[in-house]
Design an enzyme around this catalytic site. Sequence first.
Site, PDB file in Angstrom:
ATOM      1  N   ASN A 387       0.762  -1.349   0.041  1.00 26.21           N
ATOM      2  CA  ASN A 387      -0.105  -0.033   0.017  1.00 26.21           C
ATOM      3  C   ASN A 387       0.964   1.252  -0.089  1.00 26.21           C
ATOM      4  OD1 ASN A 387      -2.636   1.361   0.178  1.00 26.21           O
ATOM      5  ND2 ASN A 387      -3.394  -0.236   1.005  1.00 26.21           N
ATOM      6  N   HIS A 389       2.156   3.451   2.256  1.00 27.41           N
ATOM      7  CA  HIS A 389       3.254   3.251   3.227  1.00 27.41           C
ATOM      8  C   HIS A 389       4.554   2.300   2.751  1.00 27.41           C
ATOM      9  CE1 HIS A 389       5.727   2.780   7.139  1.00 27.41           C
ATOM     10  NE2 HIS A 389       5.310   4.244   6.990  1.00 27.41           N
ATOM     11  N   CYS A 390       4.049   1.179   1.960  1.00 23.67           N
ATOM     12  CA  CYS A 390       4.868   0.329   1.520  1.00 23.67           C
ATOM     13  C   CYS A 390       5.769   0.498   0.529  1.00 23.67           C
ATOM     14  CB  CYS A 390       4.218  -1.128   1.145  1.00 23.67           C
ATOM     15  SG  CYS A 390       3.228  -1.728   2.557  1.00 23.67           S
ATOM     16  N   ILE A 391       5.364   1.410  -0.443  1.00 26.53           N
ATOM     17  CA  ILE A 391       5.968   2.207  -1.566  1.00 26.53           C
ATOM     18  C   ILE A 391       6.727   3.252  -1.413  1.00 26.53           C
ATOM     19  CG2 ILE A 391       4.334   0.764  -3.118  1.00 26.53           C
ATOM     20  CD1 ILE A 391       3.149   3.508  -3.785  1.00 26.53           C
TER      21      ILE A 391
END
Length: 398
Positions: A387, A389-391
């Site tokens: 999502n 935050h992950c990228i």
Amino acid sequence: MRAITESESTPKVDGFYMPAEYAPQDRVFMGWPNRPDTFAFGAVPAQRTYAGIANAISEFTPVVMCCNEADYDNCKAVFKDNERVTVMEMSINDAWFRDTGATFLVDGKGGKAATDWHFNAYGGLVDGLYFPWDKDAKIARKMADYVGVRTYRPDHVILEGGSITVDGEGTLIVTDSCLLSAGRTASVLVADEPDAGDWPLYPRKYEPFSEELREYMTKELEEYLGVEKVIWVKEGIDPAVTNGHIDDCATFIAPGVVACIWTDDPEYPFYRQCHEIYDTLVNATDAKGRKLKVYKLPMPEKPCFMSEEEANSIDLVNPRTAQDEPQIASYMNYLVTNHGCIVPQYGDVNDALAVETLQKIYDETWGEGVFKCVGVDSRQVVYGGGNIHCITQQEPSA
């Protein structure tokens, strides 16, 4: 720039620590999606989504978008009208810069450094998601070189940035399910097993999920993040992907204040985890001895599923189907950057509620209007396994 080994020194010894995400930032790093075995329809829809997220972030903070040579011209054209997004060629395997990127540190005196964790694609040969990961394993060093700071390299710690959240005042929250799993750190590989190419030989010092491993990890986290207390949550909500990163589940809003995912529906796929996480945090104290104030952030009203067409377009040996697998759609996986909150949206009835709830939380905590919460569609990122935050990976201001 110089890489400092564990035998030489650690960030904590040299006065460095990881600041909270709500501290000032100089830039945000991202990677351009490209894998047809990660993203639907050859990653083209994901690229549009990444672009929308990068443009939203750039309203608050400059973005450096890193891409493979083959994608450079296309990526450059996408951002031709946005001077707040710098496109930089960098060899990458996949596009999860929270997890592959450097964890930047500051010393409170104008100095900056970075922790360069070992990376093995979320579990390596035990339960990892892709192979090889050789290019992703070098991203943290390249980011640090771009910024012009030294890196600190632990001997055995395999860790992704999505598995940690800090308050900047000595407190860290992590999950057992990820940091103590069999594919991570000192439990991962018997020393006399053959080396598998890019796979380092990690001696198996501790059994997975053992208290000995927890003690070892606690000490390493204290040294490499400059923290004084680690709060351990039992498990996250994506065991099949990241082994349960904390950034889908909880985050610090301010020192002494956290938010966690929540649902009142006992039939919801992640009902048990939501309640266990809340119970752990509401009974925890931070490094300063403060009892945590815990806000609840709702989950989407309905679990998020890929369409059959999207699922079957992913280049997998055993394609996922919309009926088989609810996606890890959590509003908690948002980015805080220079008083902006970039919040995932799924086309769900709770999308607006999530933005409103977060806005209310930040207004109550920091003062009205200090932070601005903005919703951005992130479904194609979710279909790839992560999502917003992950990228993203922020570089804090010194």
